[in-house]
Scaffold this motif. Structure first.
Motif, PDB file in Angstrom:
ATOM      1  N   UNK A  76       0.829  -1.215   0.000  1.00 44.65           N
ATOM      2  CA  UNK A  76       0.000   0.000   0.000  1.00 44.65           C
ATOM      3  C   UNK A  76       0.858   1.256   0.000  1.00 44.65           C
ATOM      4  N   UNK A  77       1.836   1.317   0.887  1.00 37.60           N
ATOM      5  CA  UNK A  77       2.674   2.517   0.974  1.00 37.60           C
ATOM      6  C   UNK A  77       3.492   2.722  -0.306  1.00 37.60           C
ATOM      7  N   UNK A 115      -8.940  -9.553   9.464  1.00 32.79           N
ATOM      8  CA  UNK A 115      -8.150  -8.338   9.486  1.00 32.79           C
ATOM      9  C   UNK A 115      -8.937  -7.198   8.860  1.00 32.79           C
ATOM     10  N   UNK A 116      -8.578  -5.998   9.261  1.00 36.42           N
ATOM     11  CA  UNK A 116      -9.199  -4.797   8.721  1.00 36.42           C
ATOM     12  C   UNK A 116      -8.098  -3.751   8.555  1.00 36.42           C
ATOM     13  N   UNK A 117      -8.050  -3.160   7.366  1.00 38.79           N
ATOM     14  CA  UNK A 117      -7.044  -2.150   7.061  1.00 38.79           C
ATOM     15  C   UNK A 117      -7.765  -0.892   6.601  1.00 38.79           C
ATOM     16  N   UNK A 118      -7.642   0.169   7.387  1.00 43.34           N
ATOM     17  CA  UNK A 118      -8.240   1.473   7.041  1.00 43.34           C
ATOM     18  C   UNK A 118      -7.099   2.379   6.628  1.00 43.34           C
ATOM     19  N   UNK A 130     -10.505   4.530   2.675  1.00 44.26           N
ATOM     20  CA  UNK A 130     -10.958   3.225   2.182  1.00 44.26           C
ATOM     21  C   UNK A 130     -10.698   2.205   3.281  1.00 44.26           C
ATOM     22  N   UNK A 131     -11.648   1.305   3.481  1.00 43.94           N
ATOM     23  CA  UNK A 131     -11.491   0.236   4.457  1.00 43.94           C
ATOM     24  C   UNK A 131     -11.468  -1.098   3.724  1.00 43.94           C
ATOM     25  N   UNK A 144      -6.480  -4.131  -7.026  1.00 46.61           N
ATOM     26  CA  UNK A 144      -7.737  -3.489  -7.446  1.00 46.61           C
ATOM     27  C   UNK A 144      -8.271  -2.557  -6.363  1.00 46.61           C
ATOM     28  N   UNK A 145      -8.081  -2.910  -5.093  1.00 51.45           N
ATOM     29  CA  UNK A 145      -8.507  -2.022  -4.010  1.00 51.45           C
ATOM     30  C   UNK A 145      -7.703  -0.727  -4.024  1.00 51.45           C
ATOM     31  N   UNK A 146      -6.405  -0.828  -4.280  1.00 52.14           N
ATOM     32  CA  UNK A 146      -5.568   0.368  -4.330  1.00 52.14           C
ATOM     33  C   UNK A 146      -5.869   1.206  -5.569  1.00 52.14           C
ATOM     34  N   UNK A 147      -6.195   0.538  -6.691  1.00 57.54           N
ATOM     35  CA  UNK A 147      -6.621   1.285  -7.891  1.00 57.54           C
ATOM     36  C   UNK A 147      -7.815   2.168  -7.544  1.00 57.54           C
ATOM     37  N   UNK A 148      -8.798   1.591  -6.850  1.00 54.87           N
ATOM     38  CA  UNK A 148     -10.005   2.326  -6.476  1.00 54.87           C
ATOM     39  C   UNK A 148      -9.678   3.477  -5.520  1.00 54.87           C
TER      40      UNK A 148
END
Length: 181
Positions: A76-77, A115-118, A130-131, A144-148
């Motif tokens: 992510x980073x 797990x949960x990443x906010x 985004x969560x 795809x989550x990071x694209x969004x």
């Protein structure tokens, strides 16, 4: 927390306790029995299962290692740095164990990891939260989550003042939930 459910003459009572001592658990069972005795009959009551101790144990689920968690955060980073966005967030993970049993030696157990990443992505003049939520059954579709996340942050950039008046606003389900809470 221990939850005790007692069936009695077609009635069901449930009580919970945070006292996990023998006396605390016995008290929750007594309380659940008392509740079952005073409630009206439950038309959906099912009698206890009549089999022996469960021999088949489910396959061990993939645990969330530190490497698994590190991979989510580092991916992510790295991606947000490449997009020239700033990031802030929180990754939580937990193991959950559930044990169900009765006095006829029927036992079932379940174990899973969640797990949960906010994460909030920020540009010079906009941000988007985004969560991501996952469990032990599958790796996240992080790309795809990071694209969004990046797209929504870019869309929020360069906000413009709007003239007052009626307009149609479409909110995501997450936005609606945040407004209701």
């Amino acid at each position: 927390t221990v939850s005790a459910t007692v069936g009695c003459a077609g009635r069901t009572g449930t009580a919970q306790t945070n006292d996990v001592s023998d006396a605390g658990i016995a008290g929750a069972i007594r309380q659940a029995h008392e509740i079952a005795r005073i409630l009206p009959p439950d038309p959906e009551y099912m009698p206890p299962v009549e089999n022996s101790l469960d021999e088949g144990k489910p396959a061990r689920l993939r645990e969330q290692s530190d490497e698994f968690r590190y991979q989510i955060v580092s991916t992510t980073l790295k991606r947000l740095r490449e997009e020239k966005l700033t990031a802030a967030g929180r990754l939580e993970s937990q193991e959950r164990r559930i044990l169900m049993l009765n006095n006829r030696r029927t036992e079932r157990s379940h174990r899973d990891f969640r797990w949960q990443f906010r994460v909030t992505a920020m540009s010079e003049d906009a941000s988007f939260l985004k969560t991501f939520v996952g469990d032990d059954r599958a790796k996240p579709e992080l790309d795809s989550l990071l694209d969004d996340l990046c797209e929504k942050t870019r869309l929020a950039s360069a906000p413009a003042a709007l003239e007052p008046g009626p307009m149609t606003v479409v909110l995501s389900s997450k936005a609606v939930a945040d407004l209701l809470i």
